[in-house]
Design a protein around this motif. Structure first.
Motif, PDB file in Angstrom:
ATOM      1  N   GLU A 252     -43.516  62.102  15.916  1.00  0.00           N
ATOM      2  CA  GLU A 252     -43.492  63.493  16.177  1.00  0.00           C
ATOM      3  C   GLU A 252     -42.709  64.370  15.209  1.00  0.00           C
ATOM      4  N   ILE A 253     -41.747  63.382  14.571  1.00  0.00           N
ATOM      5  CA  ILE A 253     -40.890  63.988  13.498  1.00  0.00           C
ATOM      6  C   ILE A 253     -41.467  64.073  12.281  1.00  0.00           C
ATOM      7  N   ASP A 254     -41.524  65.198  11.374  1.00  0.00           N
ATOM      8  CA  ASP A 254     -41.826  65.435  10.182  1.00  0.00           C
ATOM      9  C   ASP A 254     -40.692  65.841   9.144  1.00  0.00           C
ATOM     10  N   TYR A 255     -40.094  64.865   8.518  1.00  0.00           N
ATOM     11  CA  TYR A 255     -39.014  65.350   7.672  1.00  0.00           C
ATOM     12  C   TYR A 255     -39.346  66.424   6.704  1.00  0.00           C
ATOM     13  N   ALA A 256     -40.547  66.104   6.066  1.00  0.00           N
ATOM     14  CA  ALA A 256     -41.124  66.820   4.890  1.00  0.00           C
ATOM     15  C   ALA A 256     -41.059  68.370   5.222  1.00  0.00           C
ATOM     16  N   ALA A 257     -41.942  68.500   6.543  1.00  0.00           N
ATOM     17  CA  ALA A 257     -42.203  69.784   7.151  1.00  0.00           C
ATOM     18  C   ALA A 257     -41.008  70.535   7.905  1.00  0.00           C
ATOM     19  N   LYS A 258     -40.108  69.448   8.160  1.00  0.00           N
ATOM     20  CA  LYS A 258     -38.985  69.874   8.928  1.00  0.00           C
ATOM     21  C   LYS A 258     -39.403  70.447  10.306  1.00  0.00           C
ATOM     22  N   ALA A 272     -49.505  71.951  22.015  1.00  0.00           N
ATOM     23  CA  ALA A 272     -48.401  71.240  21.409  1.00  0.00           C
ATOM     24  C   ALA A 272     -47.087  72.376  21.338  1.00  0.00           C
ATOM     25  N   HIS A 273     -45.986  71.868  21.279  1.00  0.00           N
ATOM     26  CA  HIS A 273     -44.763  72.654  21.056  1.00  0.00           C
ATOM     27  C   HIS A 273     -44.151  72.165  19.779  1.00  0.00           C
ATOM     28  N   VAL A 274     -44.079  73.024  18.557  1.00  0.00           N
ATOM     29  CA  VAL A 274     -43.462  72.800  17.270  1.00  0.00           C
ATOM     30  C   VAL A 274     -42.125  73.269  17.281  1.00  0.00           C
ATOM     31  N   ILE A 275     -41.127  72.637  16.822  1.00  0.00           N
ATOM     32  CA  ILE A 275     -39.811  73.005  16.771  1.00  0.00           C
ATOM     33  C   ILE A 275     -39.514  72.878  15.333  1.00  0.00           C
ATOM     34  N   PRO A 276     -38.941  74.177  14.720  1.00  0.00           N
ATOM     35  CA  PRO A 276     -38.324  73.976  13.402  1.00  0.00           C
ATOM     36  C   PRO A 276     -36.944  73.447  13.288  1.00  0.00           C
ATOM     37  N   LEU A 277     -36.924  72.507  12.516  1.00  0.00           N
ATOM     38  CA  LEU A 277     -35.368  71.672  12.316  1.00  0.00           C
ATOM     39  C   LEU A 277     -34.563  72.023  11.349  1.00  0.00           C
ATOM     40  N   ALA A 278     -33.566  72.722  11.869  1.00  0.00           N
ATOM     41  CA  ALA A 278     -32.462  73.098  10.839  1.00  0.00           C
ATOM     42  C   ALA A 278     -31.764  71.758  10.378  1.00  0.00           C
ATOM     43  N   ASP A 279     -30.891  72.071   9.363  1.00  0.00           N
ATOM     44  CA  ASP A 279     -30.235  71.038   8.582  1.00  0.00           C
ATOM     45  C   ASP A 279     -29.393  70.026   9.284  1.00  0.00           C
ATOM     46  N   TRP A 280     -28.605  70.236  10.609  1.00  0.00           N
ATOM     47  CA  TRP A 280     -27.924  69.286  11.173  1.00  0.00           C
ATOM     48  C   TRP A 280     -28.847  68.514  11.981  1.00  0.00           C
ATOM     49  N   PRO A 281     -29.771  69.268  12.820  1.00  0.00           N
ATOM     50  CA  PRO A 281     -30.785  68.189  13.408  1.00  0.00           C
ATOM     51  C   PRO A 281     -31.352  67.086  12.707  1.00  0.00           C
ATOM     52  N   GLU A 283     -30.263  65.895   9.789  1.00  0.00           N
ATOM     53  CA  GLU A 283     -29.268  64.837   9.635  1.00  0.00           C
ATOM     54  C   GLU A 283     -28.989  63.963  10.872  1.00  0.00           C
ATOM     55  N   LEU A 284     -28.910  64.367  11.694  1.00  0.00           N
ATOM     56  CA  LEU A 284     -28.788  63.460  13.050  1.00  0.00           C
ATOM     57  C   LEU A 284     -29.922  62.743  13.218  1.00  0.00           C
ATOM     58  N   LEU A 285     -31.217  63.311  13.034  1.00  0.00           N
ATOM     59  CA  LEU A 285     -32.376  62.208  13.257  1.00  0.00           C
ATOM     60  C   LEU A 285     -32.426  61.071  11.993  1.00  0.00           C
ATOM     61  N   ALA A 286     -31.948  61.496  10.767  1.00  0.00           N
ATOM     62  CA  ALA A 286     -31.837  60.293   9.609  1.00  0.00           C
ATOM     63  C   ALA A 286     -31.052  59.381  10.139  1.00  0.00           C
ATOM     64  N   GLU A 287     -29.534  59.844  10.779  1.00  0.00           N
ATOM     65  CA  GLU A 287     -28.867  58.851  10.978  1.00  0.00           C
ATOM     66  C   GLU A 287     -29.332  58.038  12.341  1.00  0.00           C
ATOM     67  N   LEU A 288     -30.172  58.538  13.227  1.00  0.00           N
ATOM     68  CA  LEU A 288     -30.415  57.900  14.567  1.00  0.00           C
ATOM     69  C   LEU A 288     -31.690  56.843  14.163  1.00  0.00           C
ATOM     70  N   GLN A 289     -32.351  57.083  13.236  1.00  0.00           N
ATOM     71  CA  GLN A 289     -33.676  56.276  12.649  1.00  0.00           C
ATOM     72  C   GLN A 289     -32.823  54.950  12.131  1.00  0.00           C
ATOM     73  N   THR A 290     -31.666  54.906  11.881  1.00  0.00           N
ATOM     74  CA  THR A 290     -31.158  53.602  11.103  1.00  0.00           C
ATOM     75  C   THR A 290     -30.826  52.749  12.403  1.00  0.00           C
ATOM     76  N   THR A 291     -30.906  53.512  13.699  1.00  0.00           N
ATOM     77  CA  THR A 291     -30.483  52.567  14.699  1.00  0.00           C
ATOM     78  C   THR A 291     -31.840  52.396  15.643  1.00  0.00           C
ATOM     79  N   THR A 292     -32.311  53.289  15.705  1.00  0.00           N
ATOM     80  CA  THR A 292     -33.647  53.159  16.746  1.00  0.00           C
ATOM     81  C   THR A 292     -34.998  53.210  15.916  1.00  0.00           C
ATOM     82  N   GLY A 293     -34.981  53.198  14.542  1.00  0.00           N
ATOM     83  CA  GLY A 293     -36.205  53.417  13.796  1.00  0.00           C
ATOM     84  C   GLY A 293     -37.365  52.355  14.161  1.00  0.00           C
ATOM     85  N   GLY A 294     -36.761  51.168  14.754  1.00  0.00           N
ATOM     86  CA  GLY A 294     -37.565  49.954  14.832  1.00  0.00           C
ATOM     87  C   GLY A 294     -38.527  50.127  16.426  1.00  0.00           C
ATOM     88  N   SER A 295     -38.279  51.062  16.965  1.00  0.00           N
ATOM     89  CA  SER A 295     -38.786  51.517  18.342  1.00  0.00           C
ATOM     90  C   SER A 295     -39.794  52.687  18.195  1.00  0.00           C
TER      91      SER A 295
END
Length: 403
Positions: A252-258, A272-281, A283-295
């Motif tokens: 559900e996450i599109d980093y390119a389109a934010k 569907a509900h589309v959420i515009p992602l600001a800079d901090w979210p 960054e947090l998603l990128a950090e989270l993906q290193t932990t739970t990206g395998g799921s």
């Protein structure tokens, strides 16, 4: 001569089965393996038959004689005791199959096509936890309205009236399924429709904005999994509903389109509900993906191989931070709405970001604007607003201070 207990106990196995007669057709058969089985030989309708009474010593000599005498009475009345025994066995098996739990599991398995896998698992988990331990073993035709009432009252007492009503509906559906199978015409859940008065609309506790820096300070110092800390930060930053956050998937996450796109079926809305992602979210998603990206899930469950964190996870974290009764995951939506409205951002855009359905149906039909530029603007502003207080909390920790 009739048998006695001494003879029976002293009977030893032989190379071939043999019989010890007790009289009137009853005998004890001793098997080569040492088993001692009570039998009654009889005739009915001109045919010789054999009735199995039981195994010694589970069935004593006196009990075997009593059973044989009962069988003789049946024969005298023209009934076949072997046929009656088989019928009783079938009735016991049918009764076992007609317990509420057995019928409910059949109903559940035959309706799997109607539910998403996660929802199907959730339904069965609720039934196994809140229903089966109390009425699961009862015959479905013997459960009273009072039994079902006790089940849903027990759930409602946990301050979960919505769950209690949902379970009442599932119980009613099980009885509808049982009626289709012609097992019962009763439905003890039906009279309880409306018994649980809808919870009075109330605003869930929302964290006061003056507490934001202290809240972040406690969150930073808390001994919790990093992914759960990110979960709290994300629900504050994008202020979605708890279920929408917990069930979020990486696809559900599109980093390119934010953007983060929550499908309509997870929103329980027609779109569907589309959420515009600001800079901090981001960054947090990128950090989270290193932990739970395998799921497939952003926040996978630690106890279930398939699934995501429970509804209670975020609530427990907030309570451990000392904000029980003061803040809730849902309350972060109210906090964001209040702050953004006070800053003068477009109210309709805020409502759209909250995924609220307008009460005015005519307005909803004509006002289809997504307000995307407005939403992207205030989501970035709100992210910066929260990060400023988060950084202040970090500075306090570094200085050894307290708000």
């Amino acid at each position: 001569m009739p048998l006695n207990d001494r003879q029976i106990k002293n009977a030893k196995p032989a190379a071939k089965p043999y019989k010890l007669a007790d009289g009137k057709g009853m005998f004890l058969q001793v098997t080569p393996a040492g088993g001692k089985l009570w039998r009654l030989k009889y005739r009915i309708n001109g045919k010789e038959k054999l009735l199995s009474i039981g195994k010694y010593p589970t069935v004593s000599l006196s009990e075997a004689r009593e059973a044989a005498e009962n069988a003789r009475r049946m024969i005298a009345a023209g009934q076949d005791p072997s046929a009656a025994k088989q019928q009783a066995k079938q009735e016991r098996q049918a009764a076992l199959l007609n317990t509420f739990e057995a019928i409910t599991r059949r109903w559940h398995s035959e309706n799997l096509h109607r539910w998403k896998p996660d929802n199907a698992v959730r339904i069965l988990n609720h039934l196994e936890k809140d229903v089966f331990p109390y009425i699961g073993g009862q015959q479905i035709d013997g459960i009273a309205v009072a039994d079902v009432k006790a089940v849903i009252e027990r759930i409602a007492a946990r301050n979960a009236p919505a769950t209690a009503e949902k379970i009442r509906q599932w119980i009613a559906a099980v009885y509808g399924y049982a009626a289709m199978l012609e097992i019962t015409d009763r439905n003890p859940a039906a009279p309880l429709r409306g018994f649980l008065a809808k919870a009075e609309t109330r605003h869930l506790p929302a964290l006061p904005r003056e507490e934001l820096t202290e809240f972040f300070r406690r969150l930073l110092l808390a001994d919790i999994d990093p992914q759960n800390r990110i979960a709290v930060l994300l629900i504050m930053l994008v202020f979605v509903r708890s279920t929408e956050l917990r069930g979020s998937r990486w696809e559900e996450i599109d980093y390119a389109a934010k953007t983060w796109t929550i499908p309509a079926e997870r929103m329980k809305l027609p779109r569907a509900h589309v959420i515009p992602l600001a800079d901090w979210p981001l960054e947090l998603l990128a950090e989270l993906q290193t932990t739970t990206g395998g799921s497939p899930y952003l926040f996978p469950s630690r106890t279930k191989t398939t699934g995501f964190i429970s509804e209670a996870t975020l609530n427990r974290i907030i309570e451990r931070l000392g904000y029980k009764g003061t803040a809730t995951p849902h309350g972060f939506r109210s906090l964001a709405s209040s702050i953004l409205n006070e800053q003068g951002f477009n109210p309709d855009a805020i409502e759209r970001q909250l995924a609220h359905v307008p009460k005015d149906k005519i307005r909803a039909a004509y006002n289809r604007a997504e307000y995307w530029p407005h939403r992207a603007e205030f989501m970035q502003w709100y992210s910066d607003y929260l990060r400023e207080r988060y950084n202040a909390a970090r500075a306090l920790i570094d200085a050894g201070g307290h708000v």
